[in-house]
Enzyme design. Structure first.
Site, PDB file in Angstrom:
ATOM      1  N   TYR A  47     -25.311 -23.324 -31.050  1.00  0.00           N
ATOM      2  CA  TYR A  47     -25.766 -22.505 -32.143  1.00  0.00           C
ATOM      3  C   TYR A  47     -25.150 -20.929 -31.026  1.00  0.00           C
ATOM      4  O   TYR A  47     -24.391 -19.962 -31.464  1.00  0.00           O
ATOM      5  CB  TYR A  47     -26.939 -22.716 -33.071  1.00  0.00           C
ATOM      6  N   SER A  60     -25.969 -12.472 -31.465  1.00  0.00           N
ATOM      7  CA  SER A  60     -27.151 -13.181 -31.852  1.00  0.00           C
ATOM      8  C   SER A  60     -28.133 -12.811 -30.764  1.00  0.00           C
ATOM      9  O   SER A  60     -27.376 -12.981 -29.715  1.00  0.00           O
ATOM     10  CB  SER A  60     -27.310 -14.389 -32.326  1.00  0.00           C
ATOM     11  N   LYS A  72     -21.725 -18.105 -30.576  1.00  0.00           N
ATOM     12  CA  LYS A  72     -22.552 -16.744 -30.953  1.00  0.00           C
ATOM     13  C   LYS A  72     -21.234 -15.471 -28.997  1.00  0.00           C
ATOM     14  O   LYS A  72     -20.972 -15.612 -29.389  1.00  0.00           O
ATOM     15  CB  LYS A  72     -23.612 -16.615 -31.583  1.00  0.00           C
TER      16      LYS A  72
END
Length: 339
Positions: A151, A126, A155
């Site tokens: 989040y 991402s 990643k």
């Protein structure tokens, strides 16, 4: 026929990638725990491609189940790993869920890659790894900033794990750093259908237009952007799916110039939230009920991609624009709602 395992293959991006892989001649095996999708997606994929992919319901957090799966299915030519929790806001509220789901599942998969000599791995990364960028557009050489959400941090950590494993094994990996996927397959047989309240802008827009949601919240209009709302790079999911096929081909042909590579997958153009709303109203003729609310924790101001590396090295380029993505999203929403 090369066999590719797609984790989270009934999810939004996963299902479109399964279609693209099957259309490119790959045999696809899907695993998914159905936590943010429906088994009905399998039928949609089959109707589009006339080929039912193999499927097994599996939770990658359960290590024994992962081990058992690979004992049964040992001849995978590569893995595309989508399965993960993906909402910025939810990750701020429930970080442990994100660390368990996103990190543990990757580690268990990589352990099985080592055990069964699977050397080709594509990771769903991402643009959140860049945090708040210093300059725009962002290229792959931009510094990895401290993540603004759990989040985003998962990643970053996942990319570091992959890099470390590639260094000491025969694993070759590509991390595709997505920007903001939108849109649906032209057939309207598959698309984005989140379980519960949408966490992404476009499905919230379409659900608001369809009357499922009372109104759309715009999180802040006081950012340092031309209209005060956040800017993102909205990439059509069909283009995103094609990028995975290009990455698979690159790995299978042993064309990776290094054992671990990263590529930005975006359009190279940024659009603000208010611009997306205006574009949706233009292409659909629907008037959206929206209001400005407070900023949301974890959001960065503006992010859009420098895609030169993907264009030149992967031989991939986005073919669809924002309005096409929004029109296909609305077509999908209307089909789902019977409008």
């Amino acid at each position: 026929m090369k066999k590719i395992l797609v984790t989270g293959g009934l999810g939004y991006i996963g299902s479109h990638t399964v279609v693209a892989l099957q259309e490119a001649g790959y045999e696809v095996f899907i695993i998914d725990n159905l936590s943010n999708t429906s088994i009905d997606v399998l039928q949609g994929i089959t109707e589009i491609t006339n080929t039912p992919p193999k499927f097994e319901r599996l939770d990658l957090r359960i290590k024994n189940d992962v081990v058992a799966f690979f004992q049964k299915h040992t001849n995978m030519d590569g893995i595309i790993h989508f399965a993960a929790s993906k909402a910025v806001g939810e990750s701020v509220e429930n970080p442990l869920l994100y660390y368990e789901n996103n990190i543990n599942s990757l580690v268990y998969l990589l352990q099985e890659c080592k055990a069964h000599n699977i050397s080709n791995f594509i990771f769903s990364s991402s643009c959140t790894v860049y945090g708040e960028p210093d300059t725009l557009p962002i290229d792959e050489g931009a510094p990895i900033k401290q993540a603004t959400s759990p989040y985003g941090n998962t990643k970053q950590i996942s990319e570091e794990i992959l890099k470390d494993v590639c260094h000491v094994s025969n694993l070759n990996a590509i991390a595709l750093r997505y920007f903001n996927p939108i849109g649906a397959h032209a057939s309207a047989l598959i698309g984005e259908l989140p379980v519960g309240v949408p966490q992404n802008l476009v499905p919230f827009i379409t659900q608001t237009a369809a009357g499922v949601r009372k109104e759309l919240s715009v999180f802040g209009d006081d950012y340092d952007t031309p209209d005060g709302s956040c800017i993102r790079d909205y990439i059509h999911v069909v283009d995103l799916a094609r990028a995975h096929v290009k990455a698979v081909e690159r790995l299978i042909k042993a064309e990776n110039s290094a054992k671990f590579r990263v590529f930005n997958i975006g359009t190279g153009k940024g659009n603000s939230v208010l611009e997306v709303i205006a574009a949706f109203e233009e292409v659909t003729g629907e008037k959206l009920n929206y209001k400005i609310v407070d900023r949301r924790p974890g959001d960065v101001v503006a992010v859009f991609a420098d895609t030169k590396k993907a264009n030149e090295e992967l031989g991939w380029k986005a073919a669809h624009d924002l309005k096409e993505g929004l029109a296909s999203s609305w077509k999908w929403e209307k089909k789902v709602r019977g409008i």
